[in-house]
Design a protein around this motif. Structure first.
Motif, mmCIF file in Angstrom:
data_model
loop_
_atom_site.group_PDB
_atom_site.id
_atom_site.type_symbol
_atom_site.label_atom_id
_atom_site.label_comp_id
_atom_site.label_asym_id
_atom_site.label_seq_id
_atom_site.Cartn_x
_atom_site.Cartn_y
_atom_site.Cartn_z
ATOM 1 N N UNK A 69 -6.144 -22.870 -8.020
ATOM 2 C CA UNK A 69 -5.683 -21.647 -6.443
ATOM 3 C C UNK A 69 -4.791 -21.129 -6.489
ATOM 4 N N UNK A 70 -3.519 -21.192 -8.302
ATOM 5 C CA UNK A 70 -2.748 -20.834 -8.668
ATOM 6 C C UNK A 70 -2.660 -19.278 -9.003
ATOM 7 N N UNK A 71 -3.532 -19.674 -10.267
ATOM 8 C CA UNK A 71 -4.807 -18.809 -10.289
ATOM 9 C C UNK A 71 -5.507 -18.250 -10.059
ATOM 10 N N UNK A 72 -6.632 -18.173 -8.653
ATOM 11 C CA UNK A 72 -6.502 -17.454 -8.307
ATOM 12 C C UNK A 72 -5.527 -16.996 -7.546
ATOM 13 N N UNK A 73 -4.867 -17.068 -6.675
ATOM 14 C CA UNK A 73 -3.421 -16.753 -6.384
ATOM 15 C C UNK A 73 -3.448 -15.120 -6.750
ATOM 16 N N UNK A 74 -2.773 -15.886 -8.246
ATOM 17 C CA UNK A 74 -1.644 -14.649 -9.118
ATOM 18 C C UNK A 74 -3.424 -13.456 -9.445
ATOM 19 N N UNK A 75 -4.316 -14.005 -10.234
ATOM 20 C CA UNK A 75 -5.165 -12.721 -10.340
ATOM 21 C C UNK A 75 -5.618 -12.048 -9.150
ATOM 22 N N UNK A 76 -6.281 -12.663 -7.790
ATOM 23 C CA UNK A 76 -6.043 -11.927 -6.746
ATOM 24 C C UNK A 76 -4.810 -10.867 -6.051
ATOM 25 N N UNK A 77 -2.997 -11.170 -6.285
ATOM 26 C CA UNK A 77 -2.324 -9.956 -6.112
ATOM 27 C C UNK A 77 -2.370 -9.256 -7.135
ATOM 28 N N UNK A 78 -2.512 -9.494 -8.724
ATOM 29 C CA UNK A 78 -2.132 -8.403 -10.041
ATOM 30 C C UNK A 78 -3.605 -7.607 -9.081
ATOM 31 N N UNK A 79 -5.048 -7.488 -9.186
ATOM 32 C CA UNK A 79 -5.752 -6.459 -8.733
ATOM 33 C C UNK A 79 -5.624 -5.931 -6.845
ATOM 34 N N UNK A 146 1.802 -5.597 4.383
ATOM 35 C CA UNK A 146 1.968 -5.675 2.322
ATOM 36 C C UNK A 146 1.748 -6.559 1.734
ATOM 37 N N UNK A 147 -0.086 -7.138 2.013
ATOM 38 C CA UNK A 147 -0.440 -8.060 1.427
ATOM 39 C C UNK A 147 0.112 -8.419 0.404
ATOM 40 N N UNK A 148 0.008 -6.848 -0.795
ATOM 41 C CA UNK A 148 -0.119 -7.064 -2.118
ATOM 42 C C UNK A 148 1.343 -8.092 -2.478
ATOM 43 N N UNK A 149 2.499 -6.995 -2.033
ATOM 44 C CA UNK A 149 3.266 -7.469 -2.027
ATOM 45 C C UNK A 149 3.519 -9.452 -2.075
ATOM 46 N N UNK A 150 3.209 -9.681 -1.045
ATOM 47 C CA UNK A 150 3.324 -11.486 -0.120
ATOM 48 C C UNK A 150 2.571 -12.051 -1.541
ATOM 49 N N UNK A 151 1.084 -11.173 -1.620
ATOM 50 C CA UNK A 151 -0.175 -12.627 -2.468
ATOM 51 C C UNK A 151 1.088 -12.385 -4.075
ATOM 52 N N UNK A 152 2.092 -12.120 -3.680
ATOM 53 C CA UNK A 152 2.569 -11.969 -5.077
ATOM 54 C C UNK A 152 3.860 -12.866 -5.073
ATOM 55 N N UNK A 153 3.748 -13.257 -4.133
ATOM 56 C CA UNK A 153 5.038 -14.054 -3.421
ATOM 57 C C UNK A 153 4.547 -15.493 -3.611
ATOM 58 N N UNK A 154 2.873 -15.447 -2.755
ATOM 59 C CA UNK A 154 2.975 -16.739 -2.899
ATOM 60 C C UNK A 154 1.848 -16.730 -4.043
ATOM 61 N N UNK A 155 1.907 -16.237 -5.455
ATOM 62 C CA UNK A 155 1.333 -16.725 -6.715
ATOM 63 C C UNK A 155 2.609 -17.434 -7.392
ATOM 64 N N UNK A 156 3.817 -16.505 -7.432
ATOM 65 C CA UNK A 156 4.510 -17.652 -7.466
ATOM 66 C C UNK A 156 4.952 -18.510 -7.464
ATOM 67 N N UNK A 157 4.905 -18.737 -5.722
ATOM 68 C CA UNK A 157 5.686 -20.063 -5.174
ATOM 69 C C UNK A 157 4.786 -20.652 -5.628
ATOM 70 N N UNK A 158 3.023 -20.725 -6.003
ATOM 71 C CA UNK A 158 2.454 -21.441 -5.724
ATOM 72 C C UNK A 158 2.353 -21.767 -7.569
ATOM 73 N N UNK A 159 2.685 -20.716 -8.447
ATOM 74 C CA UNK A 159 2.309 -21.364 -10.170
ATOM 75 C C UNK A 159 3.945 -21.916 -10.220
#
Length: 406
Positions: A69-79, A146-159
């Motif tokens: 899930x952490x990897x998926x969130x990071x990839x989705x945030x990057x996209x 600001x979904x892309x910004x929030x996904x980036x934060x969530x990805x960092x949090x999960x990682x």
């Protein structure tokens, strides 16, 4: 739509692309009609589309891990940050996944999003993989635009969270693994090796040393009752795991005792403080009200003692008390955290101060785990040496005494 992810099937297709070249592949869709429709959109002249046969021995899907899930969130945030549309980003991410279960989950969410369902709502239909905190943060991103910004934060949090968990596992796994190996080796020696020496000793016609006699008796007991001992160990492990899951009182007591353990206890305390600061920083920076943030933090604490303390903090903050004072009243959190929270409240940069606290204690956990490993290696080797060496000395002691007599 709620069960669409579970109905996805894998289809094998073959045909020709726009250039007339033979093309083939696999795709996960609800049915054959959808598969053909998607292939036509891609300009494929379809030759065959058939459902992929199941394995003879049943499904062998990998479970979806938190790291997936952490990897998926990071990839989705990057996209998303690269400007890729959300639905297309799901397709790109899914193509790079090796875990079929994860790929099926991603396609299921993508289909719901493509039908007009919000991303947070789609994810909330899979609570095993996306908890309330995750979904609420994604929802905040959607509401604020600001979904892309929030996904980036969530990805960092999960990682960061998964990295912290892996460090704790590292601290606990090594000594447990060595203890298990020591038990297995000792059992083999008692059941297989010591009886061979015992047969030799029976021809000596002399009294055995007390230490050797004790080991021989222990070996006889192990030979006669090894299956009972093994059964009791297995039952004890299963009963402990079930008690932790089924009894909240038992689980709370385990959490309380764990915090007081020597060496390991301080590491767990540091990890919980880091998780507290990281979660509160992420939710507060996302615009979630402080009281609601504390609700999320209590759920993500990972320890019943701290969860209860955070619930008390939430109640006191709701009553109008400052956060740093409410934290101080618990007598549980370190002074550094309280001071940084006080500075953050005065300066209006609470999320930044909490971020610094989280980074500090994450580094502390990392250093503590490395120190624990360095400390345990010689200690464990000494214990193994005494245990195995003691058994060997007990077996050779009669031979040494016999030689001295002769």
């Amino acid at each position: 739509m709620a069960t669409q992810a579970a109905k996805l099937q894998t289809y094998i297709w073959e045909g020709k692309d726009r250039a007339g070249k033979v093309a083939k592949g696999e795709m996960q869709v609800p049915n054959q009609t959808t598969a053909k429709a998607q292939l036509r959109k891609q300009g494929i002249a379809i030759k065959t589309v058939k459902r992929k046969p199941k394995s003879l021995f049943g499904p062998s899907k990998k479970p979806i891990k938190a790291s997936d899930i952490a990897v998926f969130t990071r990839q989705l945030a990057t996209m998303m940050k690269a400007g890729v549309p959300l639905v297309q980003a799901f397709d790109i991410v899914a193509e790079g996944l090796d875990n079929p279960s994860m790929k099926e989950l991603v396609f299921g969410i993508k289909n719901e999003v493509a039908s007009g369902t919000g991303l947070a709502v789609s994810m909330s239909k899979h609570p095993r993989h996306f908890d309330d905190l995750f979904c609420s943060l994604v929802d905040s991103g959607e509401q604020s635009g600001a979904l892309e910004t929030m996904l980036d934060r969530v990805a960092t949090y999960k990682e960061k969270t998964e990295a912290l968990k892996s460090k704790i596992k590292k601290a606990m796994t090594y000594p447990i693994a060595v203890i298990c190996v020591a038990i297995v080796v000792t059992g083999i020696l008692l059941v297989k090796v010591v009886p061979q020496f015992a047969e030799t000793f029976s021809s000596f016609g002399a009294d055995l040393p007390a230490f050797t006699l004790f080991v021989v008796k222990l070996s006889e007991f192990a030979q006669a009752n090894w299956y009972i001992i093994l059964g009791l160990i297995i039952v004890a492990v299963i009963a402990f795991r079930e008690a932790v899951v089924r009894s909240k009182t038992f689980s709370d007591n385990v959490d309380r005792i764990t915090l007081k353990l020597p060496i390991v206890g301080p590491i767990i305390n540091q990890a919980v403080v880091a998780r507290f600061a990281r979660t509160l920083s992420t939710t507060f920076a996302a615009g979630v009200p402080l009281v609601d943030s504390l609700d999320s933090v209590a759920g993500a604490a990972g320890n019943a003692v701290y969860a209860k303390a955070i619930a008390k903090i939430r109640d006191e903050v709701t009553a109008g008390l400052q956060l740093n004072q409410a934290i101080r009243n618990t007598n549980l959190f370190p002074s550094m955290l309280m001071q940084m929270v006080a500075i953050g409240e005065e300066s209006g940069a609470l999320d930044e101060m909490l971020e610094k606290v989280a980074l500090h204690y994450e580094v502390e956990v990392d250093n503590s785990v490395d120190g624990l490993t360095a400390l345990l290696e010689p200690l464990i080797m000494s214990v193994l040496g005494v245990l195995i060496g003691g058994l060997m000395i007990a077996m050779y002691l009669p031979i040494f005494q016999l030689g001295s007599v002769m």
